[in-house]
Design a protein around this motif. Structure first.
Motif, PDB file in Angstrom:
ATOM      1  N   VAL A  24      60.156   6.086  97.305  1.00 50.77           N
ATOM      2  CA  VAL A  24      61.057   5.446  97.994  1.00 50.77           C
ATOM      3  C   VAL A  24      61.248   4.210  99.050  1.00 50.77           C
ATOM      4  CG1 VAL A  24      61.705   6.149 100.585  1.00 50.77           C
ATOM      5  CG2 VAL A  24      61.189   8.148  99.379  1.00 50.77           C
ATOM      6  N   ILE A  25      60.023   3.145  99.136  1.00 51.26           N
ATOM      7  CA  ILE A  25      59.220   2.028  99.201  1.00 51.26           C
ATOM      8  C   ILE A  25      60.269   1.060  98.646  1.00 51.26           C
ATOM      9  CG2 ILE A  25      58.426   0.350 100.569  1.00 51.26           C
ATOM     10  CD1 ILE A  25      56.552   2.566 101.962  1.00 51.26           C
ATOM     11  N   LEU A  26      59.867   1.408  97.180  1.00 53.16           N
ATOM     12  CA  LEU A  26      60.471   0.114  96.435  1.00 53.16           C
ATOM     13  C   LEU A  26      61.905   0.819  95.820  1.00 53.16           C
ATOM     14  CD1 LEU A  26      57.463   1.743  94.013  1.00 53.16           C
ATOM     15  CD2 LEU A  26      58.634  -0.780  94.388  1.00 53.16           C
ATOM     16  N   LEU A  27      62.439   1.922  96.129  1.00 52.82           N
ATOM     17  CA  LEU A  27      64.024   2.129  95.943  1.00 52.82           C
ATOM     18  C   LEU A  27      65.046   1.518  97.339  1.00 52.82           C
ATOM     19  CD1 LEU A  27      64.100   5.771  94.771  1.00 52.82           C
ATOM     20  CD2 LEU A  27      65.148   3.916  93.697  1.00 52.82           C
ATOM     21  N   VAL A  28      64.186   1.794  98.257  1.00 53.27           N
ATOM     22  CA  VAL A  28      65.053   0.815 100.135  1.00 53.27           C
ATOM     23  C   VAL A  28      64.526  -0.672  99.305  1.00 53.27           C
ATOM     24  CG1 VAL A  28      64.646   0.392 101.910  1.00 53.27           C
ATOM     25  CG2 VAL A  28      63.934   2.936 101.301  1.00 53.27           C
ATOM     26  N   ALA A  29      63.648  -1.272  98.638  1.00 54.26           N
ATOM     27  CA  ALA A  29      63.492  -2.265  98.569  1.00 54.26           C
ATOM     28  C   ALA A  29      64.772  -2.992  97.077  1.00 54.26           C
ATOM     29  CB  ALA A  29      62.055  -2.828  98.143  1.00 54.26           C
ATOM     30  N   LEU A  30      64.664  -1.684  96.523  1.00 53.39           N
ATOM     31  CA  LEU A  30      65.564  -1.907  95.500  1.00 53.39           C
ATOM     32  C   LEU A  30      66.946  -2.250  95.988  1.00 53.39           C
ATOM     33  CD1 LEU A  30      64.388  -0.418  91.553  1.00 53.39           C
ATOM     34  CD2 LEU A  30      65.402  -2.919  92.306  1.00 53.39           C
ATOM     35  N   THR A  31      67.437  -2.223  96.572  1.00 52.70           N
ATOM     36  CA  THR A  31      68.899  -1.704  97.526  1.00 52.70           C
ATOM     37  C   THR A  31      69.124  -2.640  98.625  1.00 52.70           C
ATOM     38  OG1 THR A  31      68.092   0.140  98.910  1.00 52.70           O
ATOM     39  CG2 THR A  31      69.247   0.789  96.839  1.00 52.70           C
ATOM     40  N   THR A  32      68.124  -3.114  99.335  1.00 51.78           N
ATOM     41  CA  THR A  32      68.771  -4.190 100.657  1.00 51.78           C
ATOM     42  C   THR A  32      67.701  -5.459 100.558  1.00 51.78           C
ATOM     43  OG1 THR A  32      66.059  -3.722 101.114  1.00 51.78           O
ATOM     44  CG2 THR A  32      67.977  -2.456 101.225  1.00 51.78           C
ATOM     45  N   TYR A  33      67.514  -5.649  99.545  1.00 54.67           N
ATOM     46  CA  TYR A  33      66.707  -7.469  98.962  1.00 54.67           C
ATOM     47  C   TYR A  33      68.042  -7.779  99.530  1.00 54.67           C
ATOM     48  CZ  TYR A  33      69.373  -6.583  94.835  1.00 54.67           C
ATOM     49  OH  TYR A  33      70.706  -6.391  94.037  1.00 54.67           O
TER      50      TYR A  33
END
Lengths: 623, 202
Positions: free
Chosen positions: B119-128
């Motif tokens: 989940v955290i990696l996906l958040v990072a992938l969408t909010t960089y």
């Protein structure tokens, strides 16, 4: 005692389970559902763009992934892999007739035949593409294909399917799966489920690449060059995805066969007794395990360039970077293809000569050193992009690799020397393979020299060279092996006259085509172009005629082979009086190879010793 | 069995029906075989990471963007995955001692860690906070995408062991399942740690 690995294919006589759709039909159905749902989700919901088509680069990538998963689950991975992994018992009914070849199987012999049939299908699809190319080149203008890009797509489909579904696969996934467990005295491969899955990835890859023009033409050839590929329509996406499926297939089967050779050997089958073909498969498998993941990651980067898009290999890195990471895999790939062929020479000739294999340990060393050197020569594909001082080490190692390659020749010739050689069709084909590879090797040493390399770069001289090494060595060795092991596969023997007719037919046609490739290349015929100067037309016209003859020759061999398999004369279990273990068992697909297991008593290549090579032993004993 | 004796060797029985428990006892040799296969698989899957880590030519001239969140996409998934190594091997150890509940407990914790990391990696992938066309941006999304894929795989592998354990199919005499799951998790964690160093530190 059973295990989760090797013994899972042993059957228990229980009642037949519930009926279901035929697995291949179910696989197609689940693939269609997977593609429809995921493609729709991506193109219409998650990545919706006004006026964009239903199938986009992004949606087709995810849709293809879902379709592939659906296909694998449908043909049997659901029952054989997924459910057992989560605790359910294995339940899989296998009819012991033709239907077992249309479903996932844990029998290494069934998997081997599935691989062979799929791989040969790939060979003829790619061959059809080659015929279309030669048809186009009969005239110097664009007259068969509508656009240059259509011609280039055909070149790419030919090379990609030939390399990744036949060259890399036939001798490893096909003969390897069928024969290696038999040759080492085992009843199974080490991880039968791994090979079961890997086999069904191969048709996915072939179909994906063959259908790529539906999404648009692509111009990069079998190398998928980035950033050139970024200019192409969506067809290039199917190139990357198809190659990913085929390379994953080869990677999985290589892991399985490596573990099989190291852990499944019969008692007494020590390292110095391992059959030559098993050595060849071991060397090729180790190359696959190292280099296939490397090219897969490279292709994923190139795929991301197309679908995100990212600017790798253009603003970030350079086109030269892609070439480096591609050829870092690309040249070992050549040896992945031909090392098993070298091993086949050394497998067949001692049997046909009934003479002890000459200098066996040097033969093994040759295979191993070719494997090791293969990673040191790749930059000779890029001499036009390098400084002179950078070329020297790669030129040196390219010439040096001919030394361990020469071991294969010397071992083979030493074995034939003063033997009572039977000039059968397999023997003839081995000699043809050796002759062809000699031409390929000599022209290879010439191309290792920067002076010649720079002059002939991207001409038909190079095309002739690599067809001599790959078709000349690998395909002729494959044909030799196919005729040699035909009695083992089918219990029937071919007719020597017709076998030799088939062999001589393709040998003459092959040399007429690719020998002239060398000459026309020196006269200035370039690759990658469907148009050429007028003075080259007569020779191209004539080459095309021989190419059609070559295509018909392969077709003749295929038809004759199938006919013999079905209607040929029945023959004894070991018609060649061979000593290797696959001839000591008569098991057909669906049957146990060695019951009870065998103990190996001596090496397989000493024909001066009349004692039996193995004896039955108790089930628990393995080396 | 005269009929069988006369049967041609190339004809098989009409049906092979495979009915087996999903897993059963392993001999020491079979255990070594499994370990070797897992090692080969890990070696093969380490090579794409070598390609990714060896991206100095891509990162040349780039820098870590000023607005970069060091936690999301960086430290948090690293901590979750690296801590999971300990729990995974505690689970393996518990299985060897016959403590089925402890095995399931440690592996369940790891599944939760894996889901959190995904989940955290996906958040990072969408909010960089940068453009993917930049040097750093391209490498960043590629590496994080790879990490998400392998974390999903290693989490599913853990989940499978929990299910099989609950079905009574994992025991001290069948240690391969938990062990291979722990190897997969450890590989993913170490590989991601290498990517993290390349992306955030070096």
């Amino acid at each position: 005692m059973s295990s989760i690995f090797a013994d899972i294919s042993q059957s228990e006589a229980l009642r037949r389970g519930r009926r279901m759709l035929p697995p291949v039909v179910r696989g197609l159905f689940w693939a269609a559902i997977g593609f429809f749902i995921v493609n729709t989700l991506v193109s219409e919901v998650l990545d919706r763009t006004p006026l964009a088509p239903y199938v986009t680069k992004v949606s087709v990538t995810f849709g293809w992934t879902a379709a592939t998963c659906g296909w694998l689950l449908g043909v049997g991975a659901w029952e054989l892999v997924v459910k057992p992994y989560f605790g359910s018992p294995v339940e899989w009914d296998v009819p012991n007739d033709w239907r077992r070849y249309f479903m996932m199987s844990l029998d290494h012999k069934v998997v081997g035949i599935q691989y062979m049939v799929t791989s040969v299908a790939g060979f003829f699809i790619a061959g059809l593409a080659a015929m279309l190319m030669r048809f186009e080149l009969m005239q110097g203008n664009l007259w068969t294909f509508p656009t240059p890009n259509a011609y280039l797509s055909t070149v790419g489909i030919h090379g990609t399917i030939m390399m990744f579904s036949f060259g890399t696969v036939m001798l490893v996934g096909g003969f390897g799966n069928y024969l290696i467990p038999l040759m080492i005295g085992s009843n199974s491969s080490a991880f039968p489920r791994v090979s079961a899955i890997s086999q069904w990835l191969l048709p996915v890859g072939i179909v994906t690449v063959a259908l790529s023009p539906i999404l648009g033409t692509w111009t990069t050839g079998w190398r998928g060059y980035a950033p050139l590929a970024e200019q192409d329509p969506n067809g290039i996406v199917f190139y990357y995805l198809g190659v990913f499926a085929m390379t994953t297939s080869s990677l999985l089967v290589s892991i399985n066969l490596t573990a099989t050779i190291l852990f499944q050997r019969a008692k007494g089958l020590t390292w110095n007794r391992i059959p030559m073909y098993a050595w060849g498969i071991l060397a090729a498998s180790l190359l696959n395990i190292i280099w296939l993941p490397e090219i897969q990651m490279t292709f994923i980067l190139a795929l991301l360039n197309n679908i995100v898009p990212l600017p790798m290999f253009s603003q970030i890195g350079t086109p030269l970077t892609y070439m480096e990471v591609f050829w870092l895999f690309g040249h070992p790939e050549v040896y992945i293809v031909v090392v098993p062929a070298f091993a086949l020479w050394q497998e067949i000739l001692p049997v046909m000569g009934q003479k002890t294999l000459f200098a066996r340990s040097w033969g093994v060393l040759g295979l191993v050193f070719v494997m090791m050197f293969s990673g040191l020569v790749w930059a000779h594909h890029m001499f036009t992009n390098m400084r002179n001082d950078q070329m020297l080490p790669f030129s040196f190692f390219t010439e040096m690799i001919s030394i361990p390659t020469g071991f294969a020749f010397l071992v083979s010739l030493g074995t034939v020397w003063k033997s009572r050689l039977r000039l059968t069709t397999p023997t003839l084909l081995v000699f043809m393979s050796m002759f062809n590879f000699l031409i390929g090797g000599v022209t290879g040493v010439m191309l290792a020299d920067p002076v010649i390399n720079l002059q002939t770069h991207d001409t038909f001289f190079v095309v002739g060279h690599f067809h001599y090494t790959i078709i000349g060595a690998m395909v002729f060795s494959f044909m030799a092996a196919a005729y040699y092991w035909l009695p083992r596969f089918s219990g029937r023997m071919y007719n020597e006259f017709w076998g030799k007719v088939g062999a001589i037919w393709v040998f003459i046609a092959f040399n007429a085509v690719f020998g002239q490739f060398l000459l026309i290349g020196l006269r200035g015929m370039n690759r990658w172009v469907p148009v050429y100067p007028k003075y080259l037309q007569n020779m191209n016209f004539e080459i095309s005629l021989f190419a059609f003859l070559l295509g018909l020759g392969f077709l003749f061999n295929l038809v004759y082979y199938i006919w013999v398999w079905r209607y040929g004369k029945r023959v004894d279990a070991n018609p060649w009086s061979a000593k290797t273990l696959e001839w000591q068992s008569t098991s057909a697909p669906g049957e146990t190879n060695f019951d009870p297991p065998v103990q190996v008593l001596m090496g397989f290549y000493d024909y001066s010793d009349e004692r039996p090579v193995c004896k039955p032993t108790s089930p628990a004993e393995v080396s | 069995m005269a009929g069988n004796e006369q049967k041609h060797p190339f004809e098989a029985e009409p049906w092979t029906i495979i009915r087996r428990p999903a897993i059963s006892e392993l001999t020491p040799r079979e255990l070594r075989l499994g370990r070797f296969g897992a090692a080969l698989f890990v070696i093969s899957q380490a090579i794409p990471y070598f390609v990714l880590v060896n991206v100095r030519w891509m990162l040349a001239g780039s820098y870590i963007p000023a607005g970069m969140n060091q936690w999301v996409g960086g430290l948090l998934p690293t901590i979750l995955l690296v801590v999971g190594i300990l729990f995974a091997w505690l689970g393996v150890h518990a299985n060897l001692e016959g403590r089925k509940g402890a095995l399931q407990g440690w592996f369940t914790v790891n599944v939760l860690l894996g889901v959190a990391a995904i989940v955290i990696l996906l958040v990072a992938l969408t909010t960089y906070p940068f453009n993917t066309l930049s040097h750093y941006g391209s490498i960043y999304v590629t590496c994080l995408g790879t990490a998400v894929f392998y974390t999903i795989v290693s989490t599913i592998v853990m989940l499978g062991v929990i299910f099989r354990s609950a079905a009574g199919l994992v025991s001290p005499r069948t240690p391969y399942g938990p062990e291979s799951a722990a190897v997969t998790w450890t590989f993913n964690a170490v590989a991601w740690f290498a990517l993290y160093l390349a992306l955030y530190v070096i």
